[in-house]
Design a protein around this motif. Structure first.
Motif, PDB file in Angstrom:
ATOM      1  N   PRO A   1       0.816  -1.230   0.000  1.00  0.00           N
ATOM      2  CA  PRO A   1       0.000   0.000   0.000  1.00  0.00           C
ATOM      3  C   PRO A   1       0.844   1.273   0.000  1.00  0.00           C
ATOM      4  O   PRO A   1       0.505   2.249  -0.688  1.00  0.00           O
ATOM      5  CB  PRO A   1      -0.819  -0.128   1.294  1.00  0.00           C
TER       6      PRO A   1
ATOM      7  N   VAL B   1       0.477   4.028  -2.993  1.00  0.00           N
ATOM      8  CA  VAL B   1       0.048   5.396  -2.684  1.00  0.00           C
ATOM      9  C   VAL B   1       1.166   6.392  -2.997  1.00  0.00           C
ATOM     10  O   VAL B   1       0.913   7.479  -3.534  1.00  0.00           O
ATOM     11  CB  VAL B   1      -0.402   5.500  -1.210  1.00  0.00           C
ATOM     12  N   THR B   2       2.404   6.046  -2.677  1.00  0.00           N
ATOM     13  CA  THR B   2       3.524   6.930  -2.975  1.00  0.00           C
ATOM     14  C   THR B   2       3.681   7.132  -4.476  1.00  0.00           C
ATOM     15  O   THR B   2       3.921   8.261  -4.942  1.00  0.00           O
ATOM     16  CB  THR B   2       4.833   6.359  -2.386  1.00  0.00           C
TER      17      THR B   2
ATOM     18  N   LEU C   1       0.786   9.554  -5.419  1.00  0.00           N
ATOM     19  CA  LEU C   1       0.801  10.910  -4.881  1.00  0.00           C
ATOM     20  C   LEU C   1       2.022  11.719  -5.307  1.00  0.00           C
ATOM     21  O   LEU C   1       1.944  12.936  -5.467  1.00  0.00           O
ATOM     22  CB  LEU C   1       0.734  10.875  -3.353  1.00  0.00           C
TER      23      LEU C   1
ATOM     24  N   LEU D   1      -0.184   7.564   4.708  1.00  0.00           N
ATOM     25  CA  LEU D   1       0.402   6.252   4.976  1.00  0.00           C
ATOM     26  C   LEU D   1       1.758   6.356   5.664  1.00  0.00           C
ATOM     27  O   LEU D   1       2.490   5.363   5.750  1.00  0.00           O
ATOM     28  CB  LEU D   1       0.519   5.436   3.686  1.00  0.00           C
TER      29      LEU D   1
ATOM     30  N   ILE E   1      -6.666   3.110   4.466  1.00  0.00           N
ATOM     31  CA  ILE E   1      -5.835   3.379   3.290  1.00  0.00           C
ATOM     32  C   ILE E   1      -6.589   4.200   2.249  1.00  0.00           C
ATOM     33  O   ILE E   1      -6.058   5.169   1.693  1.00  0.00           O
ATOM     34  CB  ILE E   1      -5.331   2.057   2.684  1.00  0.00           C
ATOM     35  N   VAL E   2      -7.848   3.858   1.978  1.00  0.00           N
ATOM     36  CA  VAL E   2      -8.569   4.505   0.876  1.00  0.00           C
ATOM     37  C   VAL E   2      -9.308   5.763   1.309  1.00  0.00           C
ATOM     38  O   VAL E   2      -9.771   6.523   0.450  1.00  0.00           O
ATOM     39  CB  VAL E   2      -9.575   3.525   0.229  1.00  0.00           C
TER      40      VAL E   2
ATOM     41  N   PHE F   1      -8.719   9.379  -0.342  1.00  0.00           N
ATOM     42  CA  PHE F   1      -9.234   9.650  -1.680  1.00  0.00           C
ATOM     43  C   PHE F   1     -10.762   9.770  -1.665  1.00  0.00           C
ATOM     44  O   PHE F   1     -11.333  10.613  -2.348  1.00  0.00           O
ATOM     45  CB  PHE F   1      -8.775   8.546  -2.630  1.00  0.00           C
TER      46      PHE F   1
END
Length: 337
Positions: A93, A97-98, A101, A113, A285-286, A289
């Protein structure tokens, strides 16, 4: 090991609290968030009390609960499997995400995160230390005491106070160039993670007396009330000057008080709460967004700030859990979420 339902349910509550925390940021003057309301009349200057209390303990409590399950996982799986599963569960994750983003922000960015990234780092350090240190028997039973909690809180608070003389709260740096941390709170996170490990080894959570848990909760709530009463004047100046110590006392006593409260009141199986617990990690995590989407979609709607805040937070929480459920239906995703 008997399933501790209350730890699952407490994680659900903390996950929802994280969504509410981030939902409140656009309505707090001076707070930084990717969305800003277009309507100044929706701002709530007092909401900083809510944000300040949350930041004092809720991520530390996350680390304590995570630390509680680490020794059991390592003992059962062994070094290689433990590392592989943590890299899958935590590392994937963070990498996704990194990757998403960083091009958006134009700089290395892990977003929310940072918690997962540091948790992965803590787990790797734990696995390394276990190559040289043998754990105590998990049959050793010790009970947390109020004096013991006070000593831990003071050590944490003094350390946090000294760190803030060099790096104030909300100052973020890159540890080793890729781990995003806030030094002002990092000692708390390390100590809470270690407390979670010790809580498992010494069975602190099951052995904690009702009287200890009850008083710890009352003390923690008293510190919460004290923080909410800050509104200028000598009391505000005093708490602000010694906030590293103040919030450590709040963190330790409120965290163990909540652990006791959930142990006593929420340790029975529930189909709905079990479902929520299965989605909680993915929802964390989500939710960034989902929340940003809800905030931008509802921006044209002008409402009193408190109503807008609650409406967005509730909708984003529900959608985050539902989206996680749908994602987990995809083959292989459950290994990560």
């Amino acid at each position: 090991m008997k399933r501790l339902y209350y730890l699952d349910y407490l994680k659900v509550a903390l996950t929802v609290l994280v969504v509410f925390h981030h939902a409140a940021l656009p309505y707090s003057p001076g707070s930084e968030w990717a969305y800003a309301t277009s309507h100044p009349e929706e701002m709530m200057p007092w909401i900083w009390h809510f944000l300040s209390v949350n930041a004092s303990y809720f991520m530390g409590l996350f680390y304590l609960i995570a630390g509680y399950f680490v020794p059991r996982s390592f003992d059962r799986q062994g070094t290689a499997t433990f590392i592989r599963k943590k890299l899958m569960r935590l590392g994937v994750p963070v990498a996704i995400v990194t990757t998403f983003l960083t091009p958006v922000t134009g700089q290395l960015e892990v977003g929310h995160l940072w918690y997962v990234e540091s948790l992965l780092f803590f787990c790797m350090v734990y696995a390394l230390l276990r190559q040289f240190i043998h754990p105590v028997s998990n049959n050793s039973k010790l009970r947390p005491t109020l004096i013991g909690l006070l000593i831990v809180a003071i050590v944490m608070g003094v350390g946090g106070h000294l760190i803030r003389q060099v790096s104030p709260q909300d100052n973020w740096i890159w540890l080793f160039g890729f781990i995003h941390i806030e030094p002002a709170h990092y000692l708390q996170y390390i100590m809470m993670f270690v407390l979670g490990i010790l809580a498992y080894r010494y069975q602190w959570l099951t052995e904690m007396k009702n009287a200890t848990g009850r008083v710890a909760l009352l003390i923690g709530v008293a510190f919460v009330v004290g923080n909410c009463l800050r509104d200028g004047g000598p009391w505000n100046a005093f708490v602000h000057q010694w906030f590293g110590i103040y919030e450590s006392l709040l963190c330790i006593f409120l965290s163990f008080g909540l652990l006791w409260l959930f142990r006593e009141q929420a340790n029975q199986p529930s189909r709905f709460l079990n479902w929520c617990a299965q989605q909680a990690y993915g929802a964390y995590i989500v939710h960034l967004f989902v929340l940003l989407a809800v905030q931008n979609i509802t921006d044209p709607v002008v409402l009193p700030g408190i109503i807008k805040f609650f409406m967005i937070a509730i909708i984003a929480s529900i959608l985050s859990f539902l989206l996680t459920y749908l994602l987990r239906l995809i083959p292989g995703v459950k290994r990560v979420l």
